[in-house]
Design an enzyme around this catalytic site. Sequence first.
Site, PDB file in Angstrom:
ATOM      1  N   LEU A 101       0.880  -1.165   0.000  1.00  0.00           N
ATOM      2  CA  LEU A 101       0.000   0.000   0.000  1.00  0.00           C
ATOM      3  C   LEU A 101       0.914   1.210   0.000  1.00  0.00           C
ATOM      4  CD1 LEU A 101      -2.666  -1.017   2.686  1.00  0.00           C
ATOM      5  CD2 LEU A 101      -3.088  -0.673   0.248  1.00  0.00           C
ATOM      6  N   ASP A 102       0.567   2.234  -0.777  1.00  0.00           N
ATOM      7  CA  ASP A 102       1.466   3.377  -0.845  1.00  0.00           C
ATOM      8  C   ASP A 102       1.489   4.143   0.468  1.00  0.00           C
ATOM      9  OD1 ASP A 102      -0.400   5.723  -0.920  1.00  0.00           O
ATOM     10  OD2 ASP A 102      -1.083   4.806  -2.775  1.00  0.00           O
ATOM     11  N   TYR A 103       2.456   5.008   0.590  1.00  0.00           N
ATOM     12  CA  TYR A 103       2.727   5.738   1.833  1.00  0.00           C
ATOM     13  C   TYR A 103       1.494   6.470   2.358  1.00  0.00           C
ATOM     14  CZ  TYR A 103       5.121   9.112   4.934  1.00  0.00           C
ATOM     15  OH  TYR A 103       5.525   9.869   5.998  1.00  0.00           O
TER      16      TYR A 103
END
Length: 239
Positions: A101-103
């Site tokens: 999952l992106d930041y």
Amino acid sequence: MRLQKYMAEAGVASRRKCEDLIQAGRVKVNGQVAVLGTCVEPQQDLVELDGKPLGESQRKVTVILHKPRGVMCTAQDPQGRPTVGEYVRDLPARVYNAGRLDYDSEGLLVMTNDGELAYRLTHPKFCMDKTYSAICDGLLTKEQIAALEQGVLLEDGPTHPAKVEEVYRLRNGNTAFNITIHEGRNRQVRRMLEAVGHETLALKRVALGPLRLGDLPSGAYRPLTDQEWDALHAWLESH
């Protein structure tokens, strides 16, 4: 812990198939042939299948983590930002994230030391559904929803059709909705929304195939339920 659950979590087979193995007399606990209903202590009891021990070092560990926003899905970050590994340090084995999952996103992330499971959860050819709860700026129109559901063109090619559900307008004029995709491209949902003219303001993964985030608090993790293991094994056996 029930013997069949221990065996399933060790990666032997689904819980029901482990029950069949027990009934067939192929499983021993501390040298004695096991029966259904046997309970074991993973740290203390010796479990053998066909004479081969399922040692604690061989045991596979898989949990669902609610990844917080502002956390990296990497083992280390050169900029010193927090990483998902910091949230599962107390597990009995070192686990890694299966997928990313992106930041700026949060939600359901599978953490495991089972390489085969991680491969099947993340490889594009297995097409596991990923459902996100999203908020975008402004009104997401019917035409834009239709475009997302038909697939949109990104710089790395057209996307597969998505499913958009539970769409409602917030008081501030933005739109909340759920979106399900089958691929796992980098920042895919954000780029899909950008392609139809919207900025993503919030993004949370709430489901991965048969796994559900539910009310798990941000930063917490939990083991898979028996029902989730059964559904996951059934999915794995069908792909």
